[in-house]
Scaffold this motif. Structure first.
Motif, PDB file in Angstrom:
ATOM      1  N   PRO A  12       0.817  -1.225   0.000  1.00 19.11           N
ATOM      2  CA  PRO A  12       0.000   0.000   0.000  1.00 19.11           C
ATOM      3  C   PRO A  12       0.851   1.276   0.000  1.00 19.11           C
ATOM      4  O   PRO A  12       1.749   1.444   0.804  1.00 19.11           O
ATOM      5  CB  PRO A  12      -0.821  -0.095   1.289  1.00 19.11           C
ATOM      6  N   GLY A  13       0.551   2.127  -0.975  1.00 24.97           N
ATOM      7  CA  GLY A  13       1.226   3.418  -1.081  1.00 24.97           C
ATOM      8  C   GLY A  13       2.616   3.361  -1.692  1.00 24.97           C
ATOM      9  O   GLY A  13       3.270   4.399  -1.837  1.00 24.97           O
ATOM     10  N   GLN A  14       3.099   2.184  -2.066  1.00 25.52           N
ATOM     11  CA  GLN A  14       4.429   2.053  -2.647  1.00 25.52           C
ATOM     12  C   GLN A  14       4.359   2.164  -4.171  1.00 25.52           C
ATOM     13  O   GLN A  14       3.393   1.714  -4.792  1.00 25.52           O
ATOM     14  CB  GLN A  14       5.063   0.716  -2.242  1.00 25.52           C
ATOM     15  N   PRO A  15       5.399   2.745  -4.804  1.00 28.48           N
ATOM     16  CA  PRO A  15       5.396   2.872  -6.274  1.00 28.48           C
ATOM     17  C   PRO A  15       5.580   1.515  -6.947  1.00 28.48           C
ATOM     18  O   PRO A  15       6.205   0.615  -6.403  1.00 28.48           O
ATOM     19  CB  PRO A  15       6.602   3.783  -6.548  1.00 28.48           C
ATOM     20  N   GLY A  16       5.000   1.391  -8.139  1.00 31.53           N
ATOM     21  CA  GLY A  16       5.176   0.196  -8.949  1.00 31.53           C
ATOM     22  C   GLY A  16       4.075  -0.826  -8.853  1.00 31.53           C
ATOM     23  O   GLY A  16       3.956  -1.688  -9.727  1.00 31.53           O
ATOM     24  N   PHE A  17       3.246  -0.762  -7.822  1.00 32.22           N
ATOM     25  CA  PHE A  17       2.190  -1.761  -7.664  1.00 32.22           C
ATOM     26  C   PHE A  17       0.932  -1.425  -8.453  1.00 32.22           C
ATOM     27  O   PHE A  17       0.118  -2.301  -8.719  1.00 32.22           O
ATOM     28  CB  PHE A  17       1.849  -1.952  -6.184  1.00 32.22           C
ATOM     29  N   LEU A  18       0.760  -0.159  -8.803  1.00 25.37           N
ATOM     30  CA  LEU A  18      -0.406   0.272  -9.579  1.00 25.37           C
ATOM     31  C   LEU A  18       0.046   0.852 -10.915  1.00 25.37           C
ATOM     32  O   LEU A  18       1.071   1.540 -10.991  1.00 25.37           O
ATOM     33  CB  LEU A  18      -1.208   1.329  -8.818  1.00 25.37           C
ATOM     34  N   GLN A  19      -0.751   0.603 -11.959  1.00 30.89           N
ATOM     35  CA  GLN A  19      -0.454   1.148 -13.283  1.00 30.89           C
ATOM     36  C   GLN A  19      -0.632   2.661 -13.253  1.00 30.89           C
ATOM     37  O   GLN A  19      -1.703   3.155 -12.887  1.00 30.89           O
ATOM     38  CB  GLN A  19      -1.392   0.534 -14.327  1.00 30.89           C
ATOM     39  N   PRO A  20       0.416   3.415 -13.631  1.00 30.06           N
ATOM     40  CA  PRO A  20       0.280   4.877 -13.631  1.00 30.06           C
ATOM     41  C   PRO A  20      -0.511   5.356 -14.838  1.00 30.06           C
ATOM     42  O   PRO A  20      -0.024   5.338 -15.968  1.00 30.06           O
ATOM     43  CB  PRO A  20       1.734   5.369 -13.668  1.00 30.06           C
ATOM     44  N   GLY A  21      -1.734   5.762 -14.622  1.00 33.43           N
ATOM     45  CA  GLY A  21      -2.600   6.276 -15.695  1.00 33.43           C
ATOM     46  C   GLY A  21      -2.829   5.242 -16.779  1.00 33.43           C
ATOM     47  O   GLY A  21      -3.120   4.085 -16.501  1.00 33.43           O
ATOM     48  N   GLU A  24       1.025   2.130 -21.196  1.00 37.97           N
ATOM     49  CA  GLU A  24       0.898   0.756 -21.676  1.00 37.97           C
ATOM     50  C   GLU A  24       2.051  -0.134 -21.240  1.00 37.97           C
ATOM     51  O   GLU A  24       1.852  -1.297 -20.917  1.00 37.97           O
ATOM     52  CB  GLU A  24       0.776   0.747 -23.197  1.00 37.97           C
ATOM     53  N   ASN A  25       3.255   0.364 -21.265  1.00 38.41           N
ATOM     54  CA  ASN A  25       4.425  -0.452 -20.939  1.00 38.41           C
ATOM     55  C   ASN A  25       4.870  -0.279 -19.490  1.00 38.41           C
ATOM     56  O   ASN A  25       6.054  -0.370 -19.191  1.00 38.41           O
ATOM     57  CB  ASN A  25       5.577  -0.103 -21.895  1.00 38.41           C
ATOM     58  N   TRP A  26       3.933  -0.075 -18.604  1.00 35.90           N
ATOM     59  CA  TRP A  26       4.261   0.156 -17.200  1.00 35.90           C
ATOM     60  C   TRP A  26       4.935  -1.052 -16.563  1.00 35.90           C
ATOM     61  O   TRP A  26       5.670  -0.921 -15.602  1.00 35.90           O
ATOM     62  CB  TRP A  26       3.030   0.580 -16.405  1.00 35.90           C
ATOM     63  N   HIS A  27       4.728  -2.222 -17.139  1.00 32.16           N
ATOM     64  CA  HIS A  27       5.360  -3.422 -16.597  1.00 32.16           C
ATOM     65  C   HIS A  27       6.880  -3.400 -16.781  1.00 32.16           C
ATOM     66  O   HIS A  27       7.592  -4.159 -16.138  1.00 32.16           O
ATOM     67  CB  HIS A  27       4.763  -4.678 -17.234  1.00 32.16           C
ATOM     68  N   LEU A  28       7.403  -2.524 -17.655  1.00 30.16           N
ATOM     69  CA  LEU A  28       8.841  -2.409 -17.887  1.00 30.16           C
ATOM     70  C   LEU A  28       9.510  -1.386 -16.962  1.00 30.16           C
ATOM     71  O   LEU A  28      10.736  -1.320 -16.904  1.00 30.16           O
ATOM     72  CB  LEU A  28       9.113  -2.020 -19.352  1.00 30.16           C
ATOM     73  N   ASN A  29       8.712  -0.591 -16.247  1.00 32.97           N
ATOM     74  CA  ASN A  29       9.265   0.403 -15.322  1.00 32.97           C
ATOM     75  C   ASN A  29      10.079  -0.288 -14.230  1.00 32.97           C
ATOM     76  O   ASN A  29       9.683  -1.344 -13.727  1.00 32.97           O
ATOM     77  CB  ASN A  29       8.155   1.225 -14.650  1.00 32.97           C
ATOM     78  N   PRO A  30      11.216   0.316 -13.816  1.00 31.83           N
ATOM     79  CA  PRO A  30      12.013  -0.282 -12.733  1.00 31.83           C
ATOM     80  C   PRO A  30      11.217  -0.454 -11.438  1.00 31.83           C
ATOM     81  O   PRO A  30      11.418  -1.436 -10.717  1.00 31.83           O
ATOM     82  CB  PRO A  30      13.160   0.715 -12.540  1.00 31.83           C
ATOM     83  N   GLU A  31      10.292   0.466 -11.153  1.00 33.44           N
ATOM     84  CA  GLU A  31       9.478   0.359  -9.935  1.00 33.44           C
ATOM     85  C   GLU A  31       8.560  -0.860  -9.989  1.00 33.44           C
ATOM     86  O   GLU A  31       8.333  -1.538  -8.990  1.00 33.44           O
ATOM     87  CB  GLU A  31       8.613   1.616  -9.726  1.00 33.44           C
ATOM     88  N   THR A  32       8.031  -1.137 -11.196  1.00 27.88           N
ATOM     89  CA  THR A  32       7.141  -2.288 -11.351  1.00 27.88           C
ATOM     90  C   THR A  32       7.914  -3.595 -11.212  1.00 27.88           C
ATOM     91  O   THR A  32       7.450  -4.536 -10.565  1.00 27.88           O
ATOM     92  CB  THR A  32       6.416  -2.234 -12.714  1.00 27.88           C
ATOM     93  N   VAL A  33       9.105  -3.661 -11.803  1.00 27.96           N
ATOM     94  CA  VAL A  33       9.948  -4.848 -11.683  1.00 27.96           C
ATOM     95  C   VAL A  33      10.317  -5.065 -10.218  1.00 27.96           C
ATOM     96  O   VAL A  33      10.273  -6.194  -9.706  1.00 27.96           O
ATOM     97  CB  VAL A  33      11.212  -4.713 -12.563  1.00 27.96           C
ATOM     98  N   ALA A  34      10.631  -3.975  -9.507  1.00 28.48           N
ATOM     99  CA  ALA A  34      10.951  -4.068  -8.076  1.00 28.48           C
ATOM    100  C   ALA A  34       9.728  -4.539  -7.287  1.00 28.48           C
ATOM    101  O   ALA A  34       9.845  -5.335  -6.345  1.00 28.48           O
ATOM    102  CB  ALA A  34      11.448  -2.728  -7.552  1.00 28.48           C
ATOM    103  N   ALA A  35       8.538  -4.053  -7.663  1.00 31.33           N
ATOM    104  CA  ALA A  35       7.303  -4.466  -6.984  1.00 31.33           C
ATOM    105  C   ALA A  35       7.070  -5.963  -7.153  1.00 31.33           C
ATOM    106  O   ALA A  35       6.678  -6.659  -6.209  1.00 31.33           O
ATOM    107  CB  ALA A  35       6.115  -3.680  -7.530  1.00 31.33           C
ATOM    108  N   GLN A  36       7.328  -6.490  -8.351  1.00 25.32           N
ATOM    109  CA  GLN A  36       7.181  -7.926  -8.585  1.00 25.32           C
ATOM    110  C   GLN A  36       8.125  -8.721  -7.688  1.00 25.32           C
ATOM    111  O   GLN A  36       7.742  -9.771  -7.154  1.00 25.32           O
ATOM    112  CB  GLN A  36       7.465  -8.261 -10.054  1.00 25.32           C
ATOM    113  N   GLN A  37       9.336  -8.218  -7.495  1.00 29.45           N
ATOM    114  CA  GLN A  37      10.301  -8.889  -6.626  1.00 29.45           C
ATOM    115  C   GLN A  37       9.834  -8.893  -5.169  1.00 29.45           C
ATOM    116  O   GLN A  37       9.985  -9.884  -4.464  1.00 29.45           O
ATOM    117  CB  GLN A  37      11.684  -8.222  -6.737  1.00 29.45           C
ATOM    118  N   VAL A  38       9.279  -7.761  -4.739  1.00 27.77           N
ATOM    119  CA  VAL A  38       8.766  -7.669  -3.371  1.00 27.77           C
ATOM    120  C   VAL A  38       7.652  -8.701  -3.174  1.00 27.77           C
ATOM    121  O   VAL A  38       7.617  -9.413  -2.172  1.00 27.77           O
ATOM    122  CB  VAL A  38       8.263  -6.241  -3.054  1.00 27.77           C
TER     123      VAL A  38
END
Length: 195
Positions: A12-21, A24-38
């Motif tokens: 909750p409240g951490q970057p990468g867990f929600l699609q920003p707007g 389309e390629n939000w899954h490639l963002n470093p924050e999203t990759v880090a969220a998947q690891q978490v």
């Protein structure tokens, strides 16, 4: 999400867990990759999260635009199958009971022959006979109510106890198919002679 979830989950409240707007390629963002690891390594509520994501989308469909359990959720069938597969991997496997919950016959491994007082497991802790009876009566909740109380053998009708109990005066031990041990053996003998 509820307060208990917010305390236990790292997202909750951490970057990468929600699609920003509408990116389309939000899954490639470093924050999203880090969220998947978490999700994959540090989430104590991963299984619950995956289960929620399977139905938390619009109109009860799969989630869209979030990372759940380490999976990029896109609200499509591919996401649904990925979440279902992950749920099966994460869910603890229920141990098969040692005996049928209905007739209390001891389970033997599939592929091995059954003998008096044994059976093969069919599902929901029931042998094939009890499982079929439960399906016919549509009552999986109270399986023991399916077990017969009296032997249906010809000229018997005696009150039955489970095959794990010692019969009292006037009682007989249940064997299978609503028959006591003696009537079941008689039935087998008659069937063999008829063949």
């Amino acid at each position: 999400m509820n307060d208990e979830w917010d305390r236990r989950a790292p997202c909750p409240g951490q970057p990468g867990f929600l699609q920003p707007g509408e990116q389309e390629n939000w899954h490639l963002n470093p924050e999203t990759v880090a969220a998947q690891q978490v999700c994959a390594t540090a989430c104590p509520v991963r299984l619950e999260c995956v289960r929620r994501a399977r139905t938390s989308g619009t109109h009860g469909h799969v989630a869209d635009g979030v990372v759940a359990g380490g999976i990029i959720c896109r609200g499509d069938t591919k996401t649904m199958w990925a979440l279902r597969d992950l749920e099966q991997q994460l869910a603890p496997v229920a141990a098969q009971p040692a005996a049928c919950l209905g007739c209390e016959r001891t389970f033997v491994e599939s592929g091995y022959p059954t003998h008096s007082g044994t059976a093969h497991h069919a599902g929901r802790g029931l042998c094939h006979g009890c499982y079929s009876a439960a399906r016919r009566t549509e009552s999986f909740t109270n399986v023991r109510a399916i077990r017969p109380t009296h032997c249906i053998g010809p000229d018997c009708g005696k009150p039955m106890v489970s095959n794990r109990e010692k019969p009292g005066p006037g009682q007989v031990r249940h064997h299978a198919k609503s028959l006591c041990t003696r009537c079941s053996e008689k039935s087998r003998t008659r069937t063999k002679k008829a063949a």
